[in-house]
Design a protein around this motif. Structure first.
Motif, PDB file in Angstrom:
ATOM      1  N   PHE A  22     -29.233  41.122  89.165  1.00  0.00           N
ATOM      2  CA  PHE A  22     -29.035  41.761  87.860  1.00  0.00           C
ATOM      3  C   PHE A  22     -29.929  41.119  86.803  1.00  0.00           C
ATOM      4  CE2 PHE A  22     -26.873  41.573  83.712  1.00  0.00           C
ATOM      5  CZ  PHE A  22     -26.875  42.919  83.395  1.00  0.00           C
ATOM      6  N   THR A  23     -29.970  39.787  86.778  1.00  0.00           N
ATOM      7  CA  THR A  23     -30.783  39.070  85.800  1.00  0.00           C
ATOM      8  C   THR A  23     -32.267  39.366  86.006  1.00  0.00           C
ATOM      9  OG1 THR A  23     -29.126  37.302  85.803  1.00  0.00           O
ATOM     10  CG2 THR A  23     -31.233  36.803  84.795  1.00  0.00           C
ATOM     11  N   ALA A  24     -32.708  39.367  87.252  1.00  0.00           N
ATOM     12  CA  ALA A  24     -34.121  39.632  87.536  1.00  0.00           C
ATOM     13  C   ALA A  24     -34.500  41.071  87.211  1.00  0.00           C
ATOM     14  CB  ALA A  24     -34.430  39.325  88.992  1.00  0.00           C
ATOM     15  N   SER A  25     -33.573  42.012  87.412  1.00  0.00           N
ATOM     16  CA  SER A  25     -33.901  43.417  87.195  1.00  0.00           C
ATOM     17  C   SER A  25     -33.867  43.825  85.724  1.00  0.00           C
ATOM     18  CB  SER A  25     -32.957  44.312  87.999  1.00  0.00           C
ATOM     19  OG  SER A  25     -31.646  44.214  87.493  1.00  0.00           O
ATOM     20  N   MET A  26     -33.440  42.914  84.840  1.00  0.00           N
ATOM     21  CA  MET A  26     -33.410  43.259  83.414  1.00  0.00           C
ATOM     22  C   MET A  26     -34.810  43.619  82.919  1.00  0.00           C
ATOM     23  SD  MET A  26     -30.615  40.538  81.909  1.00  0.00           S
ATOM     24  CE  MET A  26     -31.868  39.753  81.000  1.00  0.00           C
ATOM     25  N   ASP A  27     -35.800  42.854  83.296  1.00  0.00           N
ATOM     26  CA  ASP A  27     -37.183  43.098  82.890  1.00  0.00           C
ATOM     27  C   ASP A  27     -38.079  43.095  84.119  1.00  0.00           C
ATOM     28  OD1 ASP A  27     -36.705  43.243  80.145  1.00  0.00           O
ATOM     29  OD2 ASP A  27     -36.804  41.064  79.927  1.00  0.00           O
ATOM     30  N   ILE A  28     -37.768  43.898  85.099  1.00  0.00           N
ATOM     31  CA  ILE A  28     -38.491  43.867  86.374  1.00  0.00           C
ATOM     32  C   ILE A  28     -39.967  44.202  86.184  1.00  0.00           C
ATOM     33  CG2 ILE A  28     -37.986  46.240  87.079  1.00  0.00           C
ATOM     34  CD1 ILE A  28     -37.978  43.183  89.384  1.00  0.00           C
ATOM     35  N   ARG A  29     -40.275  45.107  85.271  1.00  0.00           N
ATOM     36  CA  ARG A  29     -41.678  45.467  85.045  1.00  0.00           C
ATOM     37  C   ARG A  29     -42.460  44.262  84.529  1.00  0.00           C
ATOM     38  NH1 ARG A  29     -44.151  50.023  81.028  1.00  0.00           N
ATOM     39  NH2 ARG A  29     -46.295  49.654  81.598  1.00  0.00           N
ATOM     40  N   GLU A  30     -41.869  43.526  83.588  1.00  0.00           N
ATOM     41  CA  GLU A  30     -42.536  42.335  83.056  1.00  0.00           C
ATOM     42  C   GLU A  30     -42.679  41.263  84.136  1.00  0.00           C
ATOM     43  OE1 GLU A  30     -42.033  38.920  79.627  1.00  0.00           O
ATOM     44  OE2 GLU A  30     -40.687  40.637  79.606  1.00  0.00           O
ATOM     45  N   ILE A  31     -41.653  41.074  84.952  1.00  0.00           N
ATOM     46  CA  ILE A  31     -41.716  40.080  86.025  1.00  0.00           C
ATOM     47  C   ILE A  31     -42.827  40.441  87.010  1.00  0.00           C
ATOM     48  CG2 ILE A  31     -40.463  39.127  88.011  1.00  0.00           C
ATOM     49  CD1 ILE A  31     -37.908  39.370  86.291  1.00  0.00           C
ATOM     50  N   MET A  32     -42.979  41.722  87.330  1.00  0.00           N
ATOM     51  CA  MET A  32     -44.039  42.148  88.241  1.00  0.00           C
ATOM     52  C   MET A  32     -45.424  41.942  87.613  1.00  0.00           C
ATOM     53  SD  MET A  32     -42.402  42.999  90.897  1.00  0.00           S
ATOM     54  CE  MET A  32     -43.505  43.908  91.909  1.00  0.00           C
ATOM     55  N   ASP A  33     -45.506  41.917  86.282  1.00  0.00           N
ATOM     56  CA  ASP A  33     -46.778  41.710  85.590  1.00  0.00           C
ATOM     57  C   ASP A  33     -47.186  40.244  85.477  1.00  0.00           C
ATOM     58  OD1 ASP A  33     -47.395  44.346  85.178  1.00  0.00           O
ATOM     59  OD2 ASP A  33     -46.704  44.411  83.092  1.00  0.00           O
ATOM     60  N   TYR A  34     -46.282  39.304  85.741  1.00  0.00           N
ATOM     61  CA  TYR A  34     -46.587  37.879  85.548  1.00  0.00           C
ATOM     62  C   TYR A  34     -47.889  37.426  86.225  1.00  0.00           C
ATOM     63  CZ  TYR A  34     -42.058  36.914  83.314  1.00  0.00           C
ATOM     64  OH  TYR A  34     -40.986  36.884  82.461  1.00  0.00           O
ATOM     65  N   PRO A  35     -48.163  37.799  87.472  1.00  0.00           N
ATOM     66  CA  PRO A  35     -49.422  37.339  88.072  1.00  0.00           C
ATOM     67  C   PRO A  35     -50.677  37.938  87.423  1.00  0.00           C
ATOM     68  CG  PRO A  35     -47.910  38.145  89.755  1.00  0.00           C
ATOM     69  CD  PRO A  35     -47.313  38.474  88.439  1.00  0.00           C
ATOM     70  N   LYS A  36     -50.529  39.099  86.784  1.00  0.00           N
ATOM     71  CA  LYS A  36     -51.682  39.798  86.220  1.00  0.00           C
ATOM     72  C   LYS A  36     -51.904  39.514  84.732  1.00  0.00           C
ATOM     73  CE  LYS A  36     -49.817  43.654  87.768  1.00  0.00           C
ATOM     74  NZ  LYS A  36     -49.544  45.061  87.918  1.00  0.00           N
ATOM     75  N   ILE A  37     -50.970  38.833  84.080  1.00  0.00           N
ATOM     76  CA  ILE A  37     -51.067  38.611  82.630  1.00  0.00           C
ATOM     77  C   ILE A  37     -52.253  37.728  82.292  1.00  0.00           C
ATOM     78  CG2 ILE A  37     -49.941  37.418  80.698  1.00  0.00           C
ATOM     79  CD1 ILE A  37     -47.310  38.497  81.601  1.00  0.00           C
ATOM     80  N   LYS A  38     -52.934  38.120  81.203  1.00  0.00           N
ATOM     81  CA  LYS A  38     -54.039  37.325  80.659  1.00  0.00           C
ATOM     82  C   LYS A  38     -53.729  37.037  79.198  1.00  0.00           C
ATOM     83  CE  LYS A  38     -57.249  39.748  83.617  1.00  0.00           C
ATOM     84  NZ  LYS A  38     -58.104  40.905  83.668  1.00  0.00           N
ATOM     85  N   ALA A  39     -54.194  35.897  78.709  1.00  0.00           N
ATOM     86  CA  ALA A  39     -53.966  35.520  77.315  1.00  0.00           C
ATOM     87  C   ALA A  39     -55.111  36.031  76.449  1.00  0.00           C
ATOM     88  CB  ALA A  39     -53.847  34.010  77.195  1.00  0.00           C
ATOM     89  N   ALA A  40     -54.766  36.602  75.292  1.00  0.00           N
ATOM     90  CA  ALA A  40     -55.772  37.076  74.352  1.00  0.00           C
ATOM     91  C   ALA A  40     -55.863  36.165  73.134  1.00  0.00           C
ATOM     92  CB  ALA A  40     -55.451  38.498  73.914  1.00  0.00           C
ATOM     93  N   GLY A  41     -54.983  35.176  73.041  1.00  0.00           N
ATOM     94  CA  GLY A  41     -55.015  34.245  71.922  1.00  0.00           C
ATOM     95  C   GLY A  41     -54.136  34.695  70.768  1.00  0.00           C
ATOM     96  N   LYS A  42     -54.217  33.936  69.673  1.00  0.00           N
ATOM     97  CA  LYS A  42     -53.420  34.241  68.485  1.00  0.00           C
ATOM     98  C   LYS A  42     -54.120  35.334  67.685  1.00  0.00           C
ATOM     99  CE  LYS A  42     -50.672  31.842  65.089  1.00  0.00           C
ATOM    100  NZ  LYS A  42     -50.293  30.538  64.586  1.00  0.00           N
ATOM    101  N   LYS A  43     -53.369  36.357  67.365  1.00  0.00           N
ATOM    102  CA  LYS A  43     -53.923  37.506  66.647  1.00  0.00           C
ATOM    103  C   LYS A  43     -53.096  37.790  65.400  1.00  0.00           C
ATOM    104  CE  LYS A  43     -56.785  38.814  70.020  1.00  0.00           C
ATOM    105  NZ  LYS A  43     -58.201  38.967  69.916  1.00  0.00           N
TER     106      LYS A  43
END
Length: 173
Positions: A22-43
């Motif tokens: 249940f806890t993991a499925s709250m933001d499953i889309r974001e969790i699946m994106d973790y390996p692909k996330i890139k930082a753009a810096g402070k904007k």
């Protein structure tokens, strides 16, 4: 010698697994994106639009309406302008339409660290790196997990005590 009831132990593990899922499925889309996330810096972000989402929850015979306000921001990532929505409460501290309208009309800017994938944009007030952002988000999920697991454990503990007391009344020795 007392016999350990294996059914209770199995039930506890099943409940903990369900809470974890249940806890993991709250933001499953974001969790699946973790390996692909890139930082753009402070904007510095400038609001360009607002919207409201209404939802209904039914509790017994009572229906409750919830309203969530969002503000749309433009951010430049790798030379391209992209739009994303952020809750008004996260951006300006209040979940009100007037806060969003005021921010858009006065072009009230905010600063956030931006993280992105091809499809999504995420933001954080404090996390400057990808690993800090992921740890920040995982901490929130772990806190929810431990709170739910603690509540379930207390319920099982109370059930165990009442069961033991009931058995003692039946068979006093």
């Amino acid at each position: 010698m007392k016999k350990i009831n294996k059914g209770n132990i199995f039930t506890i593990f099943v409940f903990i697994a369900v809470i974890f899922i249940f806890t993991a499925s709250m933001d499953i889309r974001e969790i699946m994106d973790y390996p692909k996330i890139k930082a753009a810096g402070k904007k510095t972000l400038t609001p360009v639009n607002i919207k409201q989402k209404t939802g209904t929850r039914q509790n017994r015979h009572r229906t409750t309406k919830t309203i969530t306000n969002y503000v749309q921001f433009t951010v430049e990532i790798n030379g391209a302008k992209r739009l994303f929505w952020l809750k008004t409460s996260s951006a300006y501290g209040k979940n009100s339409a007037s806060a969003g309208i005021e921010a858009v009309s006065s072009k009230k800017q905010i600063e956030r660290y931006i993280f992105y994938t091809e499809d999504s944009i995420y933001s954080s007030k404090n996390a400057a790196t990808k690993s800090e952002y992921i740890m920040e988000r995982i901490k929130i999920k772990l806190i929810i997990f431990f709170i739910l697991a603690g509540v379930i454990s207390i319920i099982f503990f109370i059930m165990h005590i009442t069961d033991a007391a009931r058995k003692r009344r039946k068979n006093p020795e």
